[in-house]
Design an enzyme around this catalytic site. Structure first.
Site, PDB file in Angstrom:
ATOM      1  N   SER A   1       0.782  -1.122   0.034  1.00  0.00           N
ATOM      2  CA  SER A   1      -0.034  -0.055  -0.146  1.00  0.00           C
ATOM      3  C   SER A   1       0.570   1.175  -0.061  1.00  0.00           C
ATOM      4  O   SER A   1       0.479   2.235  -0.487  1.00  0.00           O
ATOM      5  CB  SER A   1      -0.889   0.167   1.322  1.00  0.00           C
ATOM      6  OG  SER A   1      -0.184  -0.220   2.429  1.00  0.00           O
TER       7      SER A   1
ATOM      8  N   ASP B   1      -3.398   5.868  12.169  1.00  0.00           N
ATOM      9  CA  ASP B   1      -2.570   5.199  11.261  1.00  0.00           C
ATOM     10  C   ASP B   1      -1.325   5.917  10.950  1.00  0.00           C
ATOM     11  O   ASP B   1      -1.165   7.012  10.336  1.00  0.00           O
ATOM     12  CB  ASP B   1      -3.176   5.077   9.812  1.00  0.00           C
ATOM     13  CG  ASP B   1      -2.326   4.406   8.975  1.00  0.00           C
ATOM     14  OD1 ASP B   1      -1.083   4.480   8.784  1.00  0.00           O
ATOM     15  OD2 ASP B   1      -3.067   4.166   7.684  1.00  0.00           O
TER      16      ASP B   1
ATOM     17  N   HIS C   1       0.903   5.128   6.975  1.00  0.00           N
ATOM     18  CA  HIS C   1       0.608   5.845   5.742  1.00  0.00           C
ATOM     19  C   HIS C   1       0.683   7.286   5.406  1.00  0.00           C
ATOM     20  O   HIS C   1       0.678   7.707   6.790  1.00  0.00           O
ATOM     21  CB  HIS C   1      -1.019   5.223   4.913  1.00  0.00           C
ATOM     22  CG  HIS C   1      -0.826   3.734   4.804  1.00  0.00           C
ATOM     23  ND1 HIS C   1      -1.542   2.830   5.738  1.00  0.00           N
ATOM     24  CD2 HIS C   1      -0.640   2.999   3.903  1.00  0.00           C
ATOM     25  CE1 HIS C   1      -1.454   1.611   5.558  1.00  0.00           C
ATOM     26  NE2 HIS C   1      -0.775   1.505   4.168  1.00  0.00           N
TER      27      HIS C   1
END
Ligand SMILES: *[C@@H]1O[C@H](CO)[C@@H](O)[C@H](O)[C@H]1NC(C)=O
Ligand SMILES: *[C@@H]1O[C@H](CO)[C@@H](O)[C@H](O)[C@H]1NC(C)=O
Ligand SMILES: *[C@@H]1O[C@H](CO)[C@@H](O)[C@H](O)[C@H]1NC(C)=O
Ligand SMILES: *[C@@H]1O[C@H](CO)[C@@H](O)[C@H](O)[C@H]1NC(C)=O
Ligand SMILES: *[C@@H]1O[C@H](CO)[C@@H](O)[C@H](O)[C@H]1NC(C)=O
Length: 469
Positions: free
Chosen positions: A199, A445, A448
């Site tokens: 990702s 998070d 990311h």
């Protein structure tokens, strides 16, 4: 015919049969049989009708799963404490790959595909500092780019500050060439740009799509045979920007592009375990690889070395670095065998750091990237989740290849950016619990990155290394 000739013929026949038998046996692994069936290849731009808007393989789950797992502290548990090695048995097997040949005559003004100039001699563009520059940053507004995955849209999900968008990377020794989308599209007319990895590669891919988007009418989305491959095509330049989901590059049990939640990650390390994925990489002109985040399980890696005729699997535990080395070697070998160095450029994005432990930068014990609004300015800062031993493997394996591979060494510059993560400002996969609401940092998070943001800088560096190596 003399009896000697007859003997010789018989002997040859025996050898031939033996070879056939060996080949056949090596094909008996079920994975490899499957591989052959799935290798059908559809050309990129065969027919208009191939281009339909399809669901993105890049889903919410990709980004959510991994940040959840990492938030739980699995990143640091294993650091520096490898389990006792399983003895000395068959050490050779792990080093099965012969040494890669060293490219000896590295002349300075060798031809480099796509290059139009050179970066000043001796300037390391990855060594520098962050400068707040409201005049020239960001490259695009979040609202302007309609393609950003909701996993990376921070303003839309309530991020109150925008300072993270205004930092510009300034190398110590020289200045970067400003990203020029028209120039890139013109230079890469008719070419395929392919990002391969997890990702974080996905984020870099969306960043590239946004950087180019302003200068084309509209991207058309599509995919080839494999659901792992997302393609954005710019018809007026006949350029495609593509993303291939392969978190370990080689095959693994995490390869389903929409559903890869597995209890235990298993990396496939038998010969040929990259071929199935790599079939979709053939014909790409500029490739950008990345693999790191999925390796942080906190334990040794489980590797599948093969399967017997009755389906029994040989799984072997290996130290992270050892398995990582084997995977990189497989990638390099495939590239050397399948790409033409005079027509192709290959990049490897180094480890993307995480910021789950504010204690790393002298913050409080419970903190993480949540609420961070400023970069770290200590030039020596290095977070505990980025393994120098892995960086060492990257230098060693990619430093001596027949096909040049340019490392986009973004680790250090990204280490400084504790403020640039999506944190809690992204699409959540599940409704938040009351407990989470009360304690936002528990679901932040810190893996990311927001777009626009840090990953645009990765691509600006990519642009510089591509055109001004
Ligand atoms: C986090 O770890 C705790 C205990 O170590 C466990 O009970 C919990 O299920 C884990 N949560 C996730 C999301 O993995
Ligand atoms: C960007 O590149 C195009 C095409 O090469 C060129 O015409 C244009 O002047 C460049 N823009 C800037 C701001 O340098
Ligand atoms: C687009 O590029 C491909 C090569 O990537 C080429 O085969 C094809 O002919 C090009 N199409 C057009 C319309 O230029
Ligand atoms: C991936 O997982 C989804 C959902 O579980 C499933 O429908 C799909 O068939 C899987 N894809 C492959 C290629 O196995
Ligand atoms: C990347 O840069 C760091 C310093 O920031 C250095 O220690 C490391 O060796 C570099 N890695 C590679 C693969 O060039």
């Amino acid at each position: 015919m003399s009896s000697f000739t007859i003997h010789l013929t018989t002997l040859s026949l025996i050898v031939f049969v033996a070879i056939l038998y060996t080949e056949k046996r090596s094909l008996e692994k079920p994975q490899q049989l499957k591989l052959i069936i799935q290798q059908e290849y559809v050309p990129v731009q065969s027919k208009e009708s191939k281009w339909k808007d399809v669901g993105m393989p890049f889903t919410t789950e990709i980004a959510n799963d991994i940040s959840l797992q990492m938030a739980n502290g699995s990143t640091t548990k294993g650091a520096g404490a490898p389990l006792a090695a399983g003895g000395t048995e068959k050490e050779k097997e792990e080093e099965e790959e012969e040494e890669l040949d060293v490219d000896v005559d590295g002349e300075d003004d060798e031809y480099v595909p796509f290059a139009v100039g050179r970066t000043e001699e001796g300037c390391d563009v990855f060594s520098g500092k962050w400068v707040y520059d409201k005049a020239s940053m960001p490259h695009y507004a979040e609202k302007e780019c309609r393609y950003i995955n909701p996993q990376f849209k921070c303003e839309a999900f309530g991020r109150p500050d925008r300072a993270y968008q205004f930092w510009r990377w300034q190398p110590h020794g020289c200045s970067l060439q400003r990203f020029n989308a028209t120039f890139m599209l013109e230079r890469l007319r008719g070419k395929r740009i392919l990002f391969v990895g997890d990702s974080l590669s996905g984020g870099q891919f969306f960043s590239m799509v946004c950087l180019l988007d302003r200068h084309i009418a509209r991207f058309r989305k599509g995919h080839k045979r494999s659901p792992s491959l997302t393609i954005f095509a710019a018809p007026e330049y006949n350029v495609t920007v593509e993303f291939y989901w392969a978190p370990f590059l080689v095959e693994s049990n995490c390869d389903n592009s929409t559903n890869h939640r597995v209890k235990e990650r298993v990396i496939h390390l038998y010969p040929g375990s990259i071929e199935k994925h790599a079939e979709d990489w053939k014909g790409a002109d500029v490739l950008v690889f990345n693999t790191y985040t999925w390796w942080l399980t906190g334990t040794n890696m489980k590797t599948l070395r093969g399967a017997s005729r009755d389906g029994a699997k040989f799984i072997k535990e290996m130290e992270l670095e050892k398995a990582y080395r084997l995977v990189l070697k497989r990638m390099v070998r495939w590239l050397e065998r399948n790409l033409d160095p005079l027509k192709t450029r290959v990049f490897f994005t180094s480890m993307s750091p995480t910021h789950f432990r504010s204690i790393d930068w002298g913050g409080d014990r419970q903190g993480n990237c949540y609420g961070q609004r400023m970069p770290i300015f200590d030039p020596t800062y290095w977070g505990s989740a980025s393994k120098k031993s892995v960086m060492q493997v990257v230098s060693e394996v990619l430093g001596k290849t027949k096909l040049p591979i340019t490392v986009l060494n973004i680790t250090q510059l990204s280490e400084y950016r504790r403020d640039a993560h999506t944190s809690i400002y992204k699409q959540q996969r599940y409704p938040l619990t009351n407990q989470q609401r009360r304690n936002p940092r528990s679901y932040a998070d810190c893996v990311h990155w927001c777009l626009p943001g840090l990953q645009d800088t990765w691509n600006e560096l990519f642009y510089n290394k591509l055109f001004f190596p």
